[in-house]
Design a protein around this motif. Structure first.
Motif, PDB file in Angstrom:
ATOM      1  N   CYS A 171       0.867  -1.138  -0.135  1.00  0.00           N
ATOM      2  CA  CYS A 171      -0.083   0.122   0.133  1.00  0.00           C
ATOM      3  C   CYS A 171       0.890   1.228   0.088  1.00  0.00           C
ATOM      4  N   ARG A 172       0.131   2.424  -0.366  1.00  0.00           N
ATOM      5  CA  ARG A 172       0.957   3.658  -0.530  1.00  0.00           C
ATOM      6  C   ARG A 172       0.212   4.455   0.319  1.00  0.00           C
ATOM      7  N   MET A 173       0.918   5.295   1.153  1.00  0.00           N
ATOM      8  CA  MET A 173       0.237   6.379   2.066  1.00  0.00           C
ATOM      9  C   MET A 173       0.717   7.760   1.810  1.00  0.00           C
ATOM     10  N   ASP A 174      -0.555   8.579   1.819  1.00  0.00           N
ATOM     11  CA  ASP A 174      -0.016  10.138   1.486  1.00  0.00           C
ATOM     12  C   ASP A 174      -0.868  10.944   2.169  1.00  0.00           C
ATOM     13  N   ILE A 175      -1.069  12.064   2.075  1.00  0.00           N
ATOM     14  CA  ILE A 175      -2.154  13.030   2.712  1.00  0.00           C
ATOM     15  C   ILE A 175      -2.691  14.073   1.711  1.00  0.00           C
ATOM     16  N   VAL A 176      -3.758  14.326   2.066  1.00  0.00           N
ATOM     17  CA  VAL A 176      -4.590  15.418   1.277  1.00  0.00           C
ATOM     18  C   VAL A 176      -4.970  16.415   2.431  1.00  0.00           C
ATOM     19  N   THR A 177      -5.023  17.696   1.733  1.00  0.00           N
ATOM     20  CA  THR A 177      -5.838  18.737   2.874  1.00  0.00           C
ATOM     21  C   THR A 177      -7.060  18.562   2.728  1.00  0.00           C
ATOM     22  N   LEU A 191      -6.777  19.775   9.478  1.00  0.00           N
ATOM     23  CA  LEU A 191      -6.509  20.271   8.518  1.00  0.00           C
ATOM     24  C   LEU A 191      -5.980  19.284   7.268  1.00  0.00           C
ATOM     25  N   PHE A 192      -5.702  18.005   7.527  1.00  0.00           N
ATOM     26  CA  PHE A 192      -5.264  16.891   6.981  1.00  0.00           C
ATOM     27  C   PHE A 192      -5.936  15.528   7.304  1.00  0.00           C
ATOM     28  N   ASN A 193      -5.969  14.756   6.080  1.00  0.00           N
ATOM     29  CA  ASN A 193      -6.419  13.583   6.200  1.00  0.00           C
ATOM     30  C   ASN A 193      -5.330  12.610   5.733  1.00  0.00           C
ATOM     31  N   THR A 194      -4.996  11.532   6.244  1.00  0.00           N
ATOM     32  CA  THR A 194      -4.376  10.356   5.527  1.00  0.00           C
ATOM     33  C   THR A 194      -5.238   9.349   4.526  1.00  0.00           C
ATOM     34  N   VAL A 195      -4.467   9.450   3.443  1.00  0.00           N
ATOM     35  CA  VAL A 195      -4.957   8.635   2.155  1.00  0.00           C
ATOM     36  C   VAL A 195      -4.057   7.508   1.905  1.00  0.00           C
ATOM     37  N   VAL A 196      -4.726   6.147   1.918  1.00  0.00           N
ATOM     38  CA  VAL A 196      -4.044   4.908   1.633  1.00  0.00           C
ATOM     39  C   VAL A 196      -4.483   4.227   0.549  1.00  0.00           C
ATOM     40  N   THR A 197      -3.668   4.067  -0.427  1.00  0.00           N
ATOM     41  CA  THR A 197      -3.705   3.364  -1.689  1.00  0.00           C
ATOM     42  C   THR A 197      -3.501   2.151  -1.897  1.00  0.00           C
ATOM     43  N   GLY A 198      -4.399   1.245  -2.300  1.00  0.00           N
ATOM     44  CA  GLY A 198      -3.891  -0.081  -2.570  1.00  0.00           C
ATOM     45  C   GLY A 198      -3.252  -0.497  -3.800  1.00  0.00           C
ATOM     46  N   PRO A 199      -2.749  -1.527  -3.921  1.00  0.00           N
ATOM     47  CA  PRO A 199      -3.466  -2.974  -3.196  1.00  0.00           C
ATOM     48  C   PRO A 199      -2.842  -3.493  -2.095  1.00  0.00           C
ATOM     49  N   GLY A 200      -3.754  -4.026  -1.359  1.00  0.00           N
ATOM     50  CA  GLY A 200      -3.156  -4.563   0.005  1.00  0.00           C
ATOM     51  C   GLY A 200      -4.111  -4.539   1.060  1.00  0.00           C
ATOM     52  N   LYS A 201      -3.815  -5.145   2.283  1.00  0.00           N
ATOM     53  CA  LYS A 201      -4.734  -5.065   3.346  1.00  0.00           C
ATOM     54  C   LYS A 201      -4.460  -4.032   4.384  1.00  0.00           C
ATOM     55  N   VAL A 202      -5.489  -3.362   4.799  1.00  0.00           N
ATOM     56  CA  VAL A 202      -5.201  -2.020   5.803  1.00  0.00           C
ATOM     57  C   VAL A 202      -6.329  -2.570   7.030  1.00  0.00           C
ATOM     58  N   VAL A 203      -5.812  -2.101   8.263  1.00  0.00           N
ATOM     59  CA  VAL A 203      -6.215  -2.282   9.435  1.00  0.00           C
ATOM     60  C   VAL A 203      -6.409  -1.209  10.275  1.00  0.00           C
ATOM     61  N   LEU A 204      -7.814  -0.685  10.738  1.00  0.00           N
ATOM     62  CA  LEU A 204      -7.911   0.325  11.225  1.00  0.00           C
ATOM     63  C   LEU A 204      -8.070   0.143  12.961  1.00  0.00           C
ATOM     64  N   GLN A 205      -8.129   1.005  13.515  1.00  0.00           N
ATOM     65  CA  GLN A 205      -8.537   0.912  14.834  1.00  0.00           C
ATOM     66  C   GLN A 205      -9.583   2.032  15.271  1.00  0.00           C
ATOM     67  N   THR A 206     -10.416   1.629  16.172  1.00  0.00           N
ATOM     68  CA  THR A 206     -11.562   2.716  16.458  1.00  0.00           C
ATOM     69  C   THR A 206     -11.301   3.538  17.606  1.00  0.00           C
ATOM     70  N   MET A 207     -10.707   3.325  18.581  1.00  0.00           N
ATOM     71  CA  MET A 207     -10.268   4.288  19.474  1.00  0.00           C
ATOM     72  C   MET A 207      -8.627   4.371  19.781  1.00  0.00           C
ATOM     73  N   PRO A 208      -8.049   5.269  18.891  1.00  0.00           N
ATOM     74  CA  PRO A 208      -6.650   5.661  19.103  1.00  0.00           C
ATOM     75  C   PRO A 208      -6.314   6.119  20.367  1.00  0.00           C
ATOM     76  N   LEU A 209      -5.184   5.764  20.933  1.00  0.00           N
ATOM     77  CA  LEU A 209      -5.010   6.051  22.604  1.00  0.00           C
ATOM     78  C   LEU A 209      -5.059   7.687  22.764  1.00  0.00           C
ATOM     79  N   SER A 210      -4.523   8.283  21.374  1.00  0.00           N
ATOM     80  CA  SER A 210      -4.299   9.776  21.675  1.00  0.00           C
ATOM     81  C   SER A 210      -5.736  10.424  21.904  1.00  0.00           C
ATOM     82  N   THR A 211      -6.778   9.814  21.132  1.00  0.00           N
ATOM     83  CA  THR A 211      -8.080  10.197  21.112  1.00  0.00           C
ATOM     84  C   THR A 211      -8.725   9.836  22.724  1.00  0.00           C
TER      85      THR A 211
END
Length: 224
Positions: A171-177, A191-211
């Protein structure tokens, strides 16, 4: 690695070991031991030691070796999940720093630097991440619950700060405004979001420790 994950929202991975088997974990990751299992603290060279420290782990790792059949348990450091990820030649995984819990000896932990500096400083996932390569099983800590997606070639996901925990190296990781002044000022998404582009598996977490820490801090009275 033969393991069983227990404990619900406060998980622990209980691993069965045969004589001659070894497991590597982060410093302080061991919770309890049954049987004749011995610990050895190792660094693995100055480069690897500083690489681990740079990626959010201790400079040293603990190697546990079984003299006879036994059990060893590794507890998560915060509420969430422990996820077992299979690593193989040609299938490396990128993870948020500090997510490593334990692994087979055949798994190598190294530092992973974002190729685009903007993705590191503004994308919310950090300029420095962890890379797991080699062969074997790695146990990874996840904040909250895990949600998985398989991205097709060219398929993209827009992810808010801190919610990305794992992705295949393909996967490739980038940002968008975030577009629009009103959206930036009043949308609450930053101000920014993370953009992940496939191919590949992505795993997200529902409650980041910082949040989670931010939510708790809101209820703590400020000092007088």
């Amino acid at each position: 690695m033969r393991y069983e994950i227990k404990g619900g929202n406060f998980p622990v991975a209980v691993c069965d070991m045969e004589a001659g088997e070894s497991i590597v974990c982060q410093a302080g990751g061991m919770a309890w031991i049954r049987g004749d299992i011995r610990m050895e603290t190792k660094g693995g060279g100055i480069g690897k030691m500083f690489g681990r420290a740079f990626s959010g782990e201790s400079m040293f790792q603990n190697r546990y070796s079984a003299r006879s059949r036994g059990q060893i348990a590794f507890a998560a450091s915060s509420p969430g999940e422990i996820r077992a990820v299979q690593i193989a030649p040609g299938r490396s995984v990128i993870a948020q720093k500090g997510s490593f819990l334990a692994s087979d000896e055949g798994v190598e932990l190294s530092v992973y630097l974002q190729k685009k500096v903007g993705a590191g400083f503004f994308g919310g996932e950090g300029f420095v991440m962890q890379k797991f390569s080699g062969s074997g099983t790695v146990l990874v800590e996840i904040d909250g619950s895990a949600v998985e997606y398989d991205l097709a070639p060219g398929e993209q996901m827009v992810i808010d700060t801190g919610y990305l925990v794992l992705m295949d190296e393909s996967c490739r990781m980038d940002i968008v405004t975030v577009k629009g002044v009103g959206n930036v000022l009043f949308g609450g998404e930053g101000l920014f979001n993370t953009v992940v582009t496939g191919p590949g598996k992505v795993v997200l977490q529902t409650m980041p420790l910082s949040t989670l820490a931010g939510r708790i801090a809101a209820y703590i009275p400020s000092g007088s």
